[in-house]
Design a protein around this motif. Structure first.
Motif, mmCIF file in Angstrom:
data_model
loop_
_atom_site.group_PDB
_atom_site.id
_atom_site.type_symbol
_atom_site.label_atom_id
_atom_site.label_comp_id
_atom_site.label_asym_id
_atom_site.label_seq_id
_atom_site.Cartn_x
_atom_site.Cartn_y
_atom_site.Cartn_z
ATOM 1 N N MET A 1 0.839 -1.173 0.000
ATOM 2 C CA MET A 1 0.000 0.000 0.000
ATOM 3 C C MET A 1 0.887 1.240 0.000
ATOM 4 O O MET A 1 1.875 1.299 0.708
ATOM 5 N N GLU A 2 0.528 2.199 -0.839
ATOM 6 C CA GLU A 2 1.228 3.481 -0.872
ATOM 7 C C GLU A 2 0.268 4.564 -0.400
ATOM 8 O O GLU A 2 -0.870 4.610 -0.854
ATOM 9 N N LYS A 3 0.757 5.412 0.485
ATOM 10 C CA LYS A 3 -0.076 6.484 1.022
ATOM 11 C C LYS A 3 0.651 7.813 0.821
ATOM 12 O O LYS A 3 1.828 7.942 1.150
ATOM 13 N N ARG A 4 -0.073 8.795 0.270
ATOM 14 C CA ARG A 4 0.488 10.135 0.056
ATOM 15 C C ARG A 4 -0.425 11.160 0.705
ATOM 16 O O ARG A 4 -1.629 11.174 0.455
ATOM 17 N N VAL A 5 0.157 12.020 1.529
ATOM 18 C CA VAL A 5 -0.579 13.080 2.209
ATOM 19 C C VAL A 5 -0.505 14.354 1.381
ATOM 20 O O VAL A 5 0.560 14.706 0.865
ATOM 21 N N ILE A 6 -1.636 15.038 1.247
ATOM 22 C CA ILE A 6 -1.697 16.305 0.521
ATOM 23 C C ILE A 6 -2.078 17.393 1.524
ATOM 24 O O ILE A 6 -3.175 17.370 2.088
ATOM 25 N N ASN A 7 -1.160 18.335 1.753
ATOM 26 C CA ASN A 7 -1.355 19.452 2.681
ATOM 27 C C ASN A 7 -0.844 20.735 2.027
ATOM 28 O O ASN A 7 0.337 21.026 2.077
ATOM 29 N N PRO A 8 -1.717 21.527 1.402
ATOM 30 C CA PRO A 8 -1.254 22.768 0.795
ATOM 31 C C PRO A 8 -0.853 23.832 1.818
ATOM 32 O O PRO A 8 -0.204 24.804 1.486
ATOM 33 N N TRP A 9 -1.247 23.646 3.085
ATOM 34 C CA TRP A 9 -0.946 24.595 4.156
ATOM 35 C C TRP A 9 -0.261 23.865 5.301
ATOM 36 O O TRP A 9 -0.106 22.654 5.263
ATOM 37 N N GLU A 10 0.079 24.614 6.343
ATOM 38 C CA GLU A 10 0.693 24.021 7.532
ATOM 39 C C GLU A 10 -0.202 24.119 8.758
ATOM 40 O O GLU A 10 0.020 23.414 9.738
ATOM 41 N N TRP A 11 -1.229 24.965 8.746
ATOM 42 C CA TRP A 11 -2.039 25.205 9.943
ATOM 43 C C TRP A 11 -2.746 23.972 10.459
ATOM 44 O O TRP A 11 -2.986 23.852 11.653
ATOM 45 N N GLN A 12 -3.082 23.011 9.597
ATOM 46 C CA GLN A 12 -3.796 21.824 10.063
ATOM 47 C C GLN A 12 -2.905 20.906 10.904
ATOM 48 O O GLN A 12 -3.406 20.089 11.663
ATOM 49 N N ASP A 13 -1.602 21.071 10.808
ATOM 50 C CA ASP A 13 -0.679 20.229 11.573
ATOM 51 C C ASP A 13 -0.942 20.324 13.077
ATOM 52 O O ASP A 13 -0.856 19.322 13.790
ATOM 53 N N ALA A 14 -1.282 21.501 13.560
ATOM 54 C CA ALA A 14 -1.550 21.704 14.984
ATOM 55 C C ALA A 14 -2.862 21.062 15.410
ATOM 56 O O ALA A 14 -3.119 20.908 16.601
ATOM 57 N N ARG A 15 -3.668 20.660 14.448
ATOM 58 C CA ARG A 15 -4.972 20.061 14.747
ATOM 59 C C ARG A 15 -4.992 18.554 14.486
ATOM 60 O O ARG A 15 -6.043 17.928 14.519
ATOM 61 N N ASN A 16 -3.846 17.992 14.180
ATOM 62 C CA ASN A 16 -3.680 16.542 14.010
ATOM 63 C C ASN A 16 -4.540 15.930 12.912
ATOM 64 O O ASN A 16 -5.156 14.891 13.114
ATOM 65 N N TYR A 17 -4.572 16.565 11.768
ATOM 66 C CA TYR A 17 -5.193 15.930 10.609
ATOM 67 C C TYR A 17 -4.535 16.461 9.352
ATOM 68 O O TYR A 17 -3.675 17.339 9.408
ATOM 69 N N VAL A 18 -4.898 15.903 8.213
ATOM 70 C CA VAL A 18 -4.376 16.336 6.925
ATOM 71 C C VAL A 18 -5.544 16.713 6.024
ATOM 72 O O VAL A 18 -6.690 16.348 6.283
ATOM 73 N N GLN A 19 -5.240 17.432 4.956
ATOM 74 C CA GLN A 19 -6.292 17.876 4.046
ATOM 75 C C GLN A 19 -6.793 16.753 3.136
ATOM 76 O O GLN A 19 -7.969 16.693 2.809
ATOM 77 N N ALA A 20 -5.895 15.866 2.742
ATOM 78 C CA ALA A 20 -6.291 14.744 1.880
ATOM 79 C C ALA A 20 -5.259 13.629 1.984
ATOM 80 O O ALA A 20 -4.091 13.875 2.294
ATOM 81 N N VAL A 21 -5.723 12.414 1.718
ATOM 82 C CA VAL A 21 -4.847 11.247 1.703
ATOM 83 C C VAL A 21 -5.137 10.464 0.422
ATOM 84 O O VAL A 21 -6.281 10.075 0.175
ATOM 85 N N GLU A 22 -4.099 10.267 -0.395
ATOM 86 C CA GLU A 22 -4.221 9.430 -1.580
ATOM 87 C C GLU A 22 -3.656 8.059 -1.234
ATOM 88 O O GLU A 22 -2.571 7.959 -0.643
ATOM 89 N N VAL A 23 -4.371 7.006 -1.600
ATOM 90 C CA VAL A 23 -3.921 5.656 -1.313
ATOM 91 C C VAL A 23 -3.923 4.860 -2.619
ATOM 92 O O VAL A 23 -4.912 4.842 -3.351
ATOM 93 N N LYS A 24 -2.788 4.189 -2.894
ATOM 94 C CA LYS A 24 -2.647 3.364 -4.097
ATOM 95 C C LYS A 24 -2.228 1.957 -3.692
ATOM 96 O O LYS A 24 -1.636 1.754 -2.637
ATOM 97 N N ASN A 25 -2.499 1.015 -4.565
ATOM 98 C CA ASN A 25 -2.092 -0.373 -4.364
ATOM 99 C C ASN A 25 -2.579 -0.934 -3.034
ATOM 100 O O ASN A 25 -1.832 -1.557 -2.283
#
Length: 129
Positions: A1-25
């Motif tokens: 399984m491949e997982k890629r996190v998409i975060n165009p900003w940094e502010w969500q880091d303090a809230r313990n989540y990401v903007q999007a997660v792409e998962v392949k295979n």
């Protein structure tokens, strides 16, 4: 399984989540029903928000591990609450749990009018491997 996190900003880091997660295979995907503070006998908790968060997260973890998936592979976590102000007063419980499991998941928090019986919070997850 491949997982890629998409975060165009940094502010969500303090809230313990990401903007999007792409998962392949992906080998397998687990869709977990909303987990709440219900005990092993099916009795709904009447405890305060903090205790209900802890119990609901424990139940979520129990289902995921029994299905032979890993906590760090939660890619989507939806949070439903009847009391958003109480949830956010106790948000450290959720943030510490996320950090403990080294998760990077897309998250939505939504206030709802009511949950089952006396319940105040519910966690719904999608997990991959």
């Amino acid at each position: 399984m491949e997982k890629r996190v998409i975060n165009p900003w940094e502010w969500q880091d303090a809230r313990n989540y990401v903007q999007a997660v792409e998962v392949k295979n992906v080998q397998s995907t687990l869709y977990v029903s909303g987990q709440t503070a219900i005990d092993d006998d099916g009795v709904s908790s009447e405890a305060d928000m903090r205790i209900q968060i802890e119990k609901a997260l424990g139940n979520l973890e129990k289902v995921i591990l029994q299905a032979d998936f890993e906590m760090q592979n939660i890619v989507r976590l939806n949070v439903y609450t009847t009391e958003h102000s109480e949830l956010f007063k106790n948000f450290d419980v959720l943030q510490n749990w996320i950090s403990k499991h080294q998760m990077q998941q897309a998250t939505t928090v939504m206030e709802v009018k009511t949950l089952f019986e006396t319940l105040k919070v519910e966690f719904e997850a999608t997990v991959v491997k």
